[in-house]
Write an enzyme that holds these catalytic residues in place. Sequence first.
Site, PDB file in Angstrom:
ATOM      1  N   CYS A   1     -17.803  27.608  -0.768  1.00 65.24           N
ATOM      2  CA  CYS A   1     -17.566  28.489  -1.913  1.00 65.24           C
ATOM      3  C   CYS A   1     -18.749  29.405  -2.182  1.00 65.24           C
ATOM      4  CB  CYS A   1     -17.215  27.675  -3.155  1.00 65.24           C
ATOM      5  SG  CYS A   1     -18.539  26.543  -3.677  1.00 65.24           S
TER       6      CYS A   1
ATOM      7  N   HIS B   1     -19.531  24.524  -8.201  1.00 65.13           N
ATOM      8  CA  HIS B   1     -18.616  25.430  -7.503  1.00 65.13           C
ATOM      9  C   HIS B   1     -19.001  26.864  -7.854  1.00 65.13           C
ATOM     10  CE1 HIS B   1     -14.934  26.882  -5.646  1.00 65.13           C
ATOM     11  NE2 HIS B   1     -14.667  27.570  -6.747  1.00 65.13           N
TER      12      HIS B   1
END
Length: 323
Positions: free
Chosen positions: A13, A268
Amino acid sequence: TGAVGLYNVGQSCCLNSVLQVFLMNIHFTGILRRITVPPCAVQKRRNVPYQMLLLLEKMQCGKRKAVSPIDLACCLSAYRVKLFVQHDAAQLFLTLWNLIKTQMKKPELVEELSYLYTICVQEHLACQKCSSETKRNSSMLTLPLPVLDSNSHMLKTLEDCLRYFFRPEELTDHNMCFCEQCGRKTPFLQSMKLVHLPQTLTIHLKRFCFEKSAYVHKLSHYLPFPQDLDFNAILTENQCQADDNEKAAWQYELFAVVAHSGLTSCGHYCAYIRSLTECKWYCFNDSEVCQVWWDDVKCTYGHFKLHWGETAYLLIYMKKHPQ
């Protein structure tokens, strides 16, 4: 739409978010399209700019909502950018940029890339006893802005962070420097003056800090940042070392935000990017891409109670009126 996602190929990510910021920048892709293609298959697999170009073409030519960056990720793994690990977006941006610059063969493209991203400053060190002063020019790819002051008080806005970064600092007690004129250690005044700002300005909000226990702590407090940024209205004359023509171009518009959610050990990344061709905001969350609005981007300002919420980590501004 020009907004295509990237599949997560194993904790990628962070890589996906940083890649989107590069590839949605038409000034960068204009340079990327003019690179020299490596002559053989082995060199092609190990050349980061070429693999980025292949990925860009795959994103633009296909009709899929997302494509896989696995070939580029494997290419980067040959340069110690590990797969399947959590990366830091600020560090990964610097690593990726340096690999791109090193592997571009045309000197004129290297020069254009440097001009597109490089910040120039002048460091001043002045003895408080005899007033002798030394100056040194240096460059950086990001402005690493603290979000706390020296007393650990929270800075309230991005403009406050910029003023604090360029403030003069007294070096006294155990921080004193040796003065050749005085022949001994004396108090010094250390300051940094802004010389040149690039077309694409990358700001790193230092939200991860070490505590005394060596534990990395995330600072999630509220810190607003503007869509429009004018350095002439933020910094004083003493904090600038530039002529009027240079300073006239110091007006910026927000282009992208790389946001981090979660804790330092398990987080994230996603990227909010304003398309330069459509002037619309998009959220790039790995393979999921959707149009968003400014109010959605403002949700990354942070909140000290929402440790798992999205918090802006990298801010990328674009010059309104480039020279």
